[in-house]
Scaffold this active site. Structure first.
Site, PDB file in Angstrom:
ATOM      1  CD  GLU A   1      -3.176 -10.147   3.585  1.00 25.65           C
ATOM      2  OE1 GLU A   1      -2.686  -9.309   4.305  1.00 25.65           O
ATOM      3  OE2 GLU A   1      -3.267  -9.994   2.351  1.00 25.65           O
TER       4      GLU A   1
ATOM      5  CD  GLU B   1     -16.389  -1.874   2.188  1.00 21.17           C
ATOM      6  OE1 GLU B   1     -15.170  -2.133   2.274  1.00 21.17           O
ATOM      7  OE2 GLU B   1     -17.115  -1.713   3.183  1.00 21.17           O
TER       8      GLU B   1
ATOM      9  CB  SER C   1      -0.889   0.041   1.242  1.00 21.72           C
ATOM     10  OG  SER C   1      -1.628  -1.146   1.348  1.00 21.72           O
TER      11      SER C   1
HETATM   12  C1  LIG Z   1      -4.436  -3.191  10.396  1.00 26.18           C
HETATM   13  C2  LIG Z   1      -3.968  -3.005   9.000  1.00 26.18           C
HETATM   14  C3  LIG Z   1      -2.804  -3.605   8.592  1.00 26.18           C
HETATM   15  C4  LIG Z   1      -2.337  -3.423   7.303  1.00 26.18           C
HETATM   16  N1  LIG Z   1      -1.155  -4.009   6.947  1.00 26.18           N
HETATM   17  C5  LIG Z   1      -0.655  -3.766   5.706  1.00 26.18           C
HETATM   18  C6  LIG Z   1       0.614  -4.281   5.338  1.00 26.18           C
HETATM   19  O1  LIG Z   1       1.274  -4.951   6.131  1.00 26.18           O
HETATM   20  N2  LIG Z   1       1.106  -3.994   4.125  1.00 26.18           N
HETATM   21  C7  LIG Z   1       0.393  -3.266   3.226  1.00 26.18           C
HETATM   22  O2  LIG Z   1       0.863  -3.074   2.125  1.00 26.18           O
HETATM   23  N3  LIG Z   1      -0.824  -2.759   3.527  1.00 26.18           N
HETATM   24  C8  LIG Z   1      -1.362  -2.995   4.749  1.00 26.18           C
HETATM   25  N4  LIG Z   1      -2.592  -2.478   5.092  1.00 26.18           N
HETATM   26  C9  LIG Z   1      -3.259  -1.611   4.133  1.00 26.18           C
HETATM   27  C10 LIG Z   1      -4.516  -2.201   3.521  1.00 26.18           C
HETATM   28  O3  LIG Z   1      -4.201  -3.154   2.568  1.00 26.18           O
HETATM   29  C11 LIG Z   1      -5.301  -1.033   2.936  1.00 26.18           C
HETATM   30  O4  LIG Z   1      -5.725  -0.224   4.016  1.00 26.18           O
HETATM   31  C12 LIG Z   1      -6.495  -1.471   2.148  1.00 26.18           C
HETATM   32  O5  LIG Z   1      -6.097  -2.085   0.958  1.00 26.18           O
HETATM   33  C13 LIG Z   1      -7.443  -0.316   1.840  1.00 26.18           C
HETATM   34  O6  LIG Z   1      -6.751   0.742   1.245  1.00 26.18           O
HETATM   35  P1  LIG Z   1      -6.906   2.237   1.806  1.00 26.18           P
HETATM   36  O7  LIG Z   1      -6.601   2.188   3.242  1.00 26.18           O
HETATM   37  O8  LIG Z   1      -6.113   3.124   0.959  1.00 26.18           O
HETATM   38  O9  LIG Z   1      -8.432   2.592   1.658  1.00 26.18           O
HETATM   39  P2  LIG Z   1      -9.180   3.053   0.341  1.00 26.18           P
HETATM   40  O10 LIG Z   1      -8.772   2.230  -0.795  1.00 26.18           O
HETATM   41  O11 LIG Z   1      -9.030   4.522   0.200  1.00 26.18           O
HETATM   42  O12 LIG Z   1     -10.663   2.717   0.714  1.00 26.18           O
HETATM   43  C14 LIG Z   1     -11.501   3.511   1.562  1.00 26.18           C
HETATM   44  C15 LIG Z   1     -12.907   2.943   1.538  1.00 26.18           C
HETATM   45  O13 LIG Z   1     -13.412   2.986   0.207  1.00 26.18           O
HETATM   46  C16 LIG Z   1     -13.790   1.721  -0.239  1.00 26.18           C
HETATM   47  N5  LIG Z   1     -13.504   1.598  -1.663  1.00 26.18           N
HETATM   48  C17 LIG Z   1     -12.361   1.894  -2.319  1.00 26.18           C
HETATM   49  N6  LIG Z   1     -12.471   1.622  -3.619  1.00 26.18           N
HETATM   50  C18 LIG Z   1     -13.714   1.128  -3.800  1.00 26.18           C
HETATM   51  C19 LIG Z   1     -14.433   0.636  -4.915  1.00 26.18           C
HETATM   52  N7  LIG Z   1     -13.887   0.544  -6.127  1.00 26.18           N
HETATM   53  N8  LIG Z   1     -15.688   0.197  -4.711  1.00 26.18           N
HETATM   54  C20 LIG Z   1     -16.266   0.253  -3.480  1.00 26.18           C
HETATM   55  N9  LIG Z   1     -15.641   0.684  -2.400  1.00 26.18           N
HETATM   56  C21 LIG Z   1     -14.370   1.116  -2.548  1.00 26.18           C
HETATM   57  C22 LIG Z   1     -12.967   0.761   0.605  1.00 26.18           C
HETATM   58  O14 LIG Z   1     -13.563  -0.519   0.667  1.00 26.18           O
HETATM   59  C23 LIG Z   1     -12.927   1.466   1.934  1.00 26.18           C
HETATM   60  O15 LIG Z   1     -14.111   1.171   2.639  1.00 26.18           O
HETATM   61  C24 LIG Z   1      -3.066  -2.632   6.386  1.00 26.18           C
HETATM   62  C25 LIG Z   1      -4.271  -2.053   6.797  1.00 26.18           C
HETATM   63  C26 LIG Z   1      -4.722  -2.223   8.085  1.00 26.18           C
HETATM   64  C27 LIG Z   1      -6.003  -1.584   8.497  1.00 26.18           C
END
Ligand SMILES: Cc1cc2nc3c(=O)[nH]c(=O)nc-3n(C[C@H](O)[C@H](O)[C@H](O)COP(=O)(O)OP(=O)(O)OC[C@H]3O[C@@H](n4cnc5c(N)ncnc54)[C@H](O)[C@@H]3O)c2cc1C
Lengths: 413, 372
Positions: free
Chosen positions: A264, A398, A148
């Site tokens: 995962e 989602e 990410s």
């Molecule tokens: C506890 C924790 C540990 C993590 N560990 C890691 C790690 O070790 N390495 C790593 O790389 N990442 C890690 N992550 C990151 C995680 O993979 C991302 O948070 C996740 O992929 C969501 O991305 P974002 O946070 O940018 O949210 P966004 O992508 O911005 O999403 C925000 C909201 O919008 C929704 N959304 C986005 N796009 C769409 C769509 N097309 N249709 C409908 N809804 C949508 C999402 O479902 C979410 O509800 C971790 C996250 C958490 C919370």
């Protein structure tokens, strides 16, 4: 803190070897149980409650080493790669016994144990497998996942961290975020863009092994809603990665990343579901013993039983998946793991909220956290907050639901 | 119904394919609709066909003209009947067979089981439920060696279609199961029409009805009741599993073809996510039903709890999916002509048959607490 002397001195001298008994399931279980009874310190939860980060890390390393001594850190790996090649029935026993003993979760090693092998088994070179899988098994090396980025979460393929080939190295610049255990990691599974001109954004991504000690790597922990700082930002400033640490072909990283992500949704949840089963049984037994008021509250009692039935279904789904994998080790189904991840995470959210409601006002009092205590520590508000980890990470629910609708159900894009 | 083979070696997939093929013709949505519009109590051609194909003989033992198969095979039949929303009183008939096998003496078994297995007789039994109140029907000793029944029995599933009733009656402090042949014994069973027209409930009234003593089952009434309740729970869970999957598939097809705003409505994410939720629920409840059937087949000590849990979860999921199916179809789903309402009504009746959702959840809790 002296974790090393934590074992019960009277039994610490006996050598345990469950894998030597793997042909007899009962004997195997008995040996796993005996080992856990001897080795898991009775007071570990108390000692990890409100512990310092250094103590937590030391305890995690100690526990991982103990598991390794009896071959139970990596039993799910194939024998050629340092595992025990055991089947699903053994895995069930290990997870059941670990849950029964309320043994610590080796949280810090989750990427090392699951994501790394899932990535290297199919795509790594022999040198990479020898070097890095051995490093996990023998030296307890910690890995993190650098997928990410601030601008690329769900839309991971839009990632912008750049890797440019210069002679024998790739020079990497960019920023990663939310990397769990990044602060303690020796290595990182890194996705970076090698071809910014590729017609499809997925096509220009490569997969690297990043040494977290390399010059130009800066790690900054991020405090989470729970108050802990389990995940980190990683800044990459002209970091050099040797060409030998490219996994697979250049620009083929996207497909490889899918195998990392599938890890995962399989065995990790298997272990968590066994712990969940244990927790629900314990919660009910506790309620029975104390004649808890919620047993007489129709709504609460039925909410519990609904959750219980869903938990039973979860375990059955996991067993179905394990059976599929056993008959087809190259992963038969890609849909079942996704159903399991969503079902599990929603159940975890619902059940931890249920516990929180039962806690009433006193459930809102701040209590110290059991580090490494897993998802159901009994600290209701903490467990409730932590449950979001599973609905957001590993593909937000989602995103997974859209995937199910399009890939499994065939609904149009 | 674990996929593949049951322990007896029956190829369940072949059985399923066979039953499905027959039902797709004999119990097509058009035929089911015609039956329901005609307000019938029993679809005689379909019943005869089922008898001819041996579906009703699957469960009875070989000594009495049956095939001696078990819960795994029966569950396939129940699930396929659910898929087709077929109007066939199989459950009541099989429950009578089960009760006789468990609690009937040799004469009773020989007198009734072969005729039930051959489809000569259809059966109906008292509506049980987890933790249900005791029956109001009373049994007393009558003239000579006979017995006398007094009272009213309501809620007999498919009662007006039945040739033989198996009723739970109070005898002094205890309970007894009694066989009644309405036509022979001069009892009329009135139909209480349900909104789900693929089935109905029956009401039987008894005023000093005299029966031969041989109509009373000798076995322990509570044990029989418990076995019948678990059988009914598994049957309804299987019916729900079949029906829920069928209406879900119909709905998915519609979402792929119906266009609005210039594209298939199934491309809208709000609908996709609901479908994904339904799919996950179908998978989760499906594995629970399958495990409950497997546990019943192997005589596992937890089989009862699994049966109750399966009925609770599967009927809830069926209702949810069938309810949303109407909404996802829009106006057409709200018409009499479309099959949506057949599934919706069957799902809602399933939720209440042999006890409602709360009774099943409480039944599961009681068993969990007893073991905790
Ligand atoms: C506890 C924790 C540990 C993590 N560990 C890691 C790690 O070790 N390495 C790593 O790389 N990442 C890690 N992550 C990151 C995680 O993979 C991302 O948070 C996740 O992929 C969501 O991305 P974002 O946070 O940018 O949210 P966004 O992508 O911005 O999403 C925000 C909201 O919008 C929704 N959304 C986005 N796009 C769409 C769509 N097309 N249709 C409908 N809804 C949508 C999402 O479902 C979410 O509800 C971790 C996250 C958490 C919370």
């Amino acid at each position: 803190m002296s974790v090393q002397t934590a074992t019960n001195p009277s039994t610490a001298t006996r050598r345990f070897d469950p894998l030597a008994r793997k042909d007899d399931l009962d004997a195997f279980r008995a040996e796993v149980r005996a080992w856990l009874e001897a080795v898991v310190p009775a007071d570990w939860r108390a000692r990890m409650t409100g512990a310092s980060e250094a103590d937590y890390v030391a305890f995690q390393r100690w526990w991982f080493a103990e598991m390794g001594k009896v071959g139970l850190a990596t039993p799910h790996w194939p024998r050629d790669w340092g595992g025990a090649d055991i089947g699903i029935r053994h895995q069930v026993i290990i997870f059941e016994e670990i849950a029964r003993a309320q043994a610590p979760n080796p949280d810090m090693f989750v990427i090392s144990l699951y994501h790394l092998p899932a990535t290297l088994f199919g795509n790594g070179s022999k040198t990479q497998r020898d070097r890095y899988l051995t490093g996990v098994k023998e030296r307890g090396e910690v890995w993190c996942q650098g997928f990410s980025e601030p601008g690329s979460g769900s839309d991971l393929a839009s990632l912008r961290t750049r890797a440019e080939r210069k002679g024998d190295v790739y020079v990497v610049n960019g920023q990663k975020v939310w990397s769990s255990y990044g602060a303690f990691a020796d290595y990182c599974l890194l996705l970076a863009r090698t071809d910014p001109t590729a017609p499809k954004k997925q096509a220009g991504i490569s997969y690297f092994i990043l040494n977290m000690k390399a010059p130009g790597v800066t790690v900054r922990p991020i405090r989470q809603a729970t108050g802990q700082a389990e995940f980190c930002e990683i800044f990459l400033d002209n970091v050099e990665i040797p060409v030998s640490d490219l996994i697979g072909e250049e620009n083929a990283g996207w497909a490889i990343a899918q195998s990392t992500l599938s890890a995962e949704r399989g065995l990790i949840i298997f272990e968590l579901s066994e712990r969940m089963a244990r927790t629900l049984d314990a919660d009910l037994a506790d309620a029975k013993r104390t004649d808890a008021a919620w047993l007489k509250d129709d709504e609460a009692r039925r909410a519990f039983t609904r959750a219980y039935n869903d938990m039973v279904a979860l375990r059955l789904m996991i067993r179905a998946l394990m059976q599929e994998i056993e008959t087809d080790p190259h992963m038969g189904s890609t849909t079942m793991p996704t159903y399991i991840k969503v079902h599990f995470s929603e159940l975890l959210r619902r059940y931890t909220e249920f516990r929180l409601k039962l806690g009433g006002l006193s459930g809102q009092l701040r209590q110290p956290i059991i580090l490494g205590g897993g998802h159901q520590t009994g600290n209701a508000m903490h467990d409730f907050l932590l449950s979001y980890a599973w609905t957001i990470s590993g593909g937000a629910n989602e995103i997974l639901k859209t995937m199910i609708a399009e890939r499994a159900l065939g609904l149009p894009r | 119904m674990s996929d593949g083979h049951s322990t007896d070696g029956m190829d369940l997939n072949a059985l399923r394919d066979g039953v499905r093929t027959v039902l797709s013709e004999q119990a097509s949505h058009e035929k089911v609709a015609a039956f329901t519009n005609a307000e019938g109590v029993r679809d005689q051609p379909l019943w005869s066909q089922a008898a001819e194909l041996g579906w009703l003989a699957l469960f009875a033992d070989e000594a009495h003209g049956g095939l001696g198969l078990g819960p795994s095979e029966l569950a396939v039949i129940y699930e396929e009947l659910g898929r087709a929303v077929a109007p066939l009183p199989v459950l009541g008939t099989m429950l009578v067979v089960e009760a006789l096998a468990r609690g009937g003496d040799a004469d009773q078994q020989a007198a009734w089981i072969p005729r039930l297995a051959a489809g000569e007789l259809a059966g109906a039994v008292s509506m049980l439920a987890p933790g249900a109140p005791a029956p109001t029907l009373t049994l007393s000793t009558g003239p000579g060696s006979g017995v006398v029944l007094d009272g009213v029995v309501e809620n007999l599933l498919d009662g007006a279609a039945a040739d033989v009733l198996l009723l739970l009656a109070r005898e002094g402090e205890g309970l007894r199961w009694v066989l009644v042949e309405p036509a022979v014994d001069g009892v009329t069973v009135e139909k209480a029409a349900t909104v789900d027209r693929t089935r109905h409930l029956g009401v039987a009234r008894f005023e000093r009805v005299v029966l031969p003593a041989g109509r009373v089952l000798t076995g322990d009434a509570d044990e029989i009741a418990q076995a019948l309740l678990h059988h009914a729970a598994l049957a309804l869970a299987s019916d729900a599993r079949g029906g829920a999957n069928a209406i879900f598939e119909i709905t998915l097809d519609y979402l792929k073809t119906r266009e609005q705003f210039g594209k298939p409505i199934g491309s809208f994410q709000a609908l996709k996510h609901r479908c994904a939720d339904h799919k996950i629920a179908l998978v989760a409840s499906g594995v629970l039903v399958a495990e409950a059937v497997a546990k019943a087949a192997s005589g596992d000590s937890a089989a009862g709890r699994y049966a109750l849990a399966a009925k609770a979860l599967a009927s809830e999921v069926y209702a949810r999916v069938a309810q949303d199916a109407v909404q996802l179809h829009g106006g057409i789903g709200y018409t009499w002509e479309h099959p949506c309402h057949l599934y919706l009504k069957r799902a809602k009746l399933n939720e209440q048959l042999f006890g409602g959702p709360a009774a099943y959840l409480d039944g599961v809790t009681d068993l969990l607490l007893a073991a905790a």
